[in-house]
Write a protein that holds these residues in place. Structure first.
Motif, mmCIF file in Angstrom:
data_model
loop_
_atom_site.group_PDB
_atom_site.id
_atom_site.type_symbol
_atom_site.label_atom_id
_atom_site.label_comp_id
_atom_site.label_asym_id
_atom_site.label_seq_id
_atom_site.Cartn_x
_atom_site.Cartn_y
_atom_site.Cartn_z
ATOM 1 N N CYS A 214 23.093 129.959 93.412
ATOM 2 C CA CYS A 214 23.788 130.593 92.062
ATOM 3 C C CYS A 214 24.258 132.041 92.447
ATOM 4 C CB CYS A 214 22.598 130.718 90.891
ATOM 5 S SG CYS A 214 22.147 128.804 90.213
ATOM 6 N N THR A 253 41.184 132.765 89.355
ATOM 7 C CA THR A 253 40.434 131.406 89.349
ATOM 8 C C THR A 253 39.412 131.670 88.286
ATOM 9 O OG1 THR A 253 41.390 130.601 91.572
ATOM 10 C CG2 THR A 253 39.410 129.359 90.543
ATOM 11 N N ILE A 255 35.850 131.279 86.748
ATOM 12 C CA ILE A 255 34.504 131.103 87.290
ATOM 13 C C ILE A 255 33.482 130.895 86.090
ATOM 14 C CG2 ILE A 255 32.371 132.000 88.461
ATOM 15 C CD1 ILE A 255 33.966 134.070 89.785
ATOM 16 N N ASN A 256 32.981 129.613 86.031
ATOM 17 C CA ASN A 256 32.060 129.025 84.960
ATOM 18 C C ASN A 256 30.910 129.744 85.006
ATOM 19 O OD1 ASN A 256 30.899 127.738 82.761
ATOM 20 N ND2 ASN A 256 31.321 125.524 83.668
ATOM 21 N N HIS A 276 26.210 132.058 87.553
ATOM 22 C CA HIS A 276 26.997 130.843 87.895
ATOM 23 C C HIS A 276 26.523 129.822 88.856
ATOM 24 C CE1 HIS A 276 30.914 128.961 89.228
ATOM 25 N NE2 HIS A 276 30.525 129.616 90.520
ATOM 26 N N GLU A 277 26.473 128.687 88.639
ATOM 27 C CA GLU A 277 25.856 127.846 89.332
ATOM 28 C C GLU A 277 26.902 127.419 90.357
ATOM 29 O OE1 GLU A 277 24.556 123.057 89.113
ATOM 30 O OE2 GLU A 277 24.129 124.296 87.500
ATOM 31 N N ILE A 278 26.665 127.374 91.489
ATOM 32 C CA ILE A 278 27.595 127.057 92.637
ATOM 33 C C ILE A 278 27.745 125.518 92.806
ATOM 34 C CG2 ILE A 278 28.533 127.523 95.060
ATOM 35 C CD1 ILE A 278 27.070 130.262 94.909
ATOM 36 N N ASN A 279 28.474 124.591 92.486
ATOM 37 C CA ASN A 279 28.625 123.547 92.511
ATOM 38 C C ASN A 279 29.940 123.021 93.030
ATOM 39 O OD1 ASN A 279 30.370 123.560 90.312
ATOM 40 N ND2 ASN A 279 28.724 122.881 88.836
ATOM 41 N N HIS A 281 32.587 122.290 91.605
ATOM 42 C CA HIS A 281 33.757 122.638 91.006
ATOM 43 C C HIS A 281 33.832 124.246 90.983
ATOM 44 C CE1 HIS A 281 34.125 118.752 88.758
ATOM 45 N NE2 HIS A 281 32.920 119.059 88.482
ATOM 46 N N SER A 282 32.826 124.774 91.650
ATOM 47 C CA SER A 282 33.082 126.201 91.972
ATOM 48 C C SER A 282 33.808 126.751 92.999
ATOM 49 C CB SER A 282 31.585 126.841 92.203
ATOM 50 O OG SER A 282 31.577 128.083 92.459
ATOM 51 N N TRP A 285 32.250 126.903 96.732
ATOM 52 C CA TRP A 285 31.344 125.613 97.052
ATOM 53 C C TRP A 285 31.169 125.645 98.713
ATOM 54 C CZ3 TRP A 285 28.214 121.977 95.876
ATOM 55 C CH2 TRP A 285 27.996 120.715 96.392
#
Length: 412
Positions: A214, A253, A255-256, A276-279, A281-282, A285
């Motif tokens: 994260c 871009t 960032i969720n 922010h969770e790095i998945n 969709h990040s 990634w």
């Protein structure tokens, strides 16, 4: 001679070795200040060009703007956006010019009617009593526009052009007052200074949270009056090149930071850590710790909300470049429980501490986790197959026996 010189040389060496130059003991503050110039030089060497500065100001200058008339079409916003010194100068200039203009008009009416030639004549009815020059006309203009009305200079009913001028000055004076006072009121009540008490952490960190990588940063509000309907957004500023070869500078871009779950809407009573969770969709990634140090990127964070006292919208901004994103760190807790209340220690607001964090990217971490789970399932299946051996069916053994007998007979 050499033998005689040897003791002297040795004596000199012994004397020099015993003499030690002691550094004066400096206070702690002075010792801490010594390496600062060196740190500043290193920071200057590693300084990268920012899109948004740490104080929230955008590092963008507009050049070659030819359609400058557009600024005049929205003159009110243009005046509000000016600096205070220019705003005050225009404020004083506008009032002074209007007073001088209408003072000149009152003097001109008196000059054309001949009132200046009949000063002291009781048989003559002037347009304005006791107006004997430009200075008195200027003072009458100020009294009229500001509605002071001292009573010494007054307009008479024998001057229709003066009555018309009085009406025009009263209306235009009201418009000037409304415009300039409104401009100053908006300038004073701007919520830009409210953003000064909304603070962001100096660094952003990347570490594990609930088994996932994260990206985190901390926000806080120094005032007791809270921000209503506070929300947080984050943007990644990074140049990119498309598959067609088009170069897009400073591409933005999203960032969720909890838009899907509602975590982006904050109740900012105490400092909060935005995660922010790095998945998959990040945009981070496929970025590892090594690649992060080499990346030329910037994360812009935007905190918005309404000021509780005025109801006006306030926005605070900050940014983090790659060198300010610390991989493998966490934020030091700042909230403690005291006797009947919670206390926030803002001395530890920017402090971080190191923690165990994998250096690989989130994608590599997910692949390694998936690989670690696969052999476990295979081993369980193999153990079950070994514990329960399967015997071949009777029909298959009979057929195999018949085939063997046929082969033996053929060989005979």
């Amino acid at each position: 001679m050499q033998a005689q010189n040897l003791p002297e040389v040795q004596m000199e060496q012994d004397v020099e070795s015993t003499v030690t130059v002691r550094q004066p003991k400096l206070p702690k503050q002075a010792r801490d200040d010594i390496p600062k110039p060196l740190q500043e030089r290193e920071r200057a060497k590693q300084k990268t060009q920012r899109y948004v500065r740490k104080d929230g100001k955008c590092n963008v200058h507009h050049g070659n703007v030819r359609e400058t008339y557009r600024y005049l079409t929205d003159i009110f916003t243009t005046l509000v956006d000016l600096k205070w010194r220019f705003n005050l100068f225009i404020f004083v200039l506008v009032y002074t010019v209007t007073w001088l203009f209408f003072g000149f008009m009152w003097w001109l009416i008196a000059y054309i009617r001949g009132d200046l030639e009949h000063i002291g004549d009781n048989q003559w009815t002037p347009c304005v009593n006791n107006l004997n020059g430009f200075v008195s006309a200027f003072l009458f203009s100020i009294e009229t526009e500001t509605t002071i009305g001292y009573g010494h200079r007054v307009i008479t009913d024998k001057c229709p052009e003066g009555i018309v001028l009085l009406l025009v000055q009263s209306v235009l004076g009201s418009i000037v007052n409304a415009f300039m006072v409104g401009c100053m009121f908006v300038k004073i009540s701007q919520p830009k200074k409210r953003a000064e008490t909304l603070v962001f952490s100096t660094n952003a960190v990347i570490s594990m949270r609930d088994g996932r990588l994260c990206l985190m940063f901390r926000v806080g509000d120094l005032r007791n009056s809270h921000i209503v309907e506070a929300s947080i957004r984050a943007k990644l500023i990074k140049s990119k090149q498309t598959k067609e070869g088009e170069f897009i500078p400073l591409n933005q871009t999203d960032i969720n930071v909890g838009y899907d779950t509602g975590d982006d809407r904050l109740f900012l009573v105490s400092p909060l850590i935005i995660c922010h969770e790095i998945n998959q969709h990040s945009p981070f990634w496929e970025i590892s710790r090594e690649h992060m140090a080499k990346e030329e990127l910037e994360i812009v964070v935007i905190l918005e909300g309404m000021v509780e006292a005025t109801g006006m919208t306030c926005q605070a901004r900050s940014s983090y470049v790659a060198s300010e994103i610390k991989w493998g760190y966490r934020f030091t807790p700042v909230l403690t429980l005291e006797d009947g209340f919670y206390e926030v220690d803002y001395n530890s607001f920017h402090e971080i501490y190191e923690t165990n964090t994998p250096s690989c990217s989130a994608r590599e971490l997910a692949e390694m986790t998936a690989r670690a789970r696969l052999p476990l399932t295979w081993s369980v299946a193999s153990k079950l197959s070994q514990l329960e051996p399967q015997e071949p069916p009777e029909e298959l053994t009979e057929r195999n026996g018949d085939v063997a007998n046929m082969e033996s007979e053929s060989k005979v």
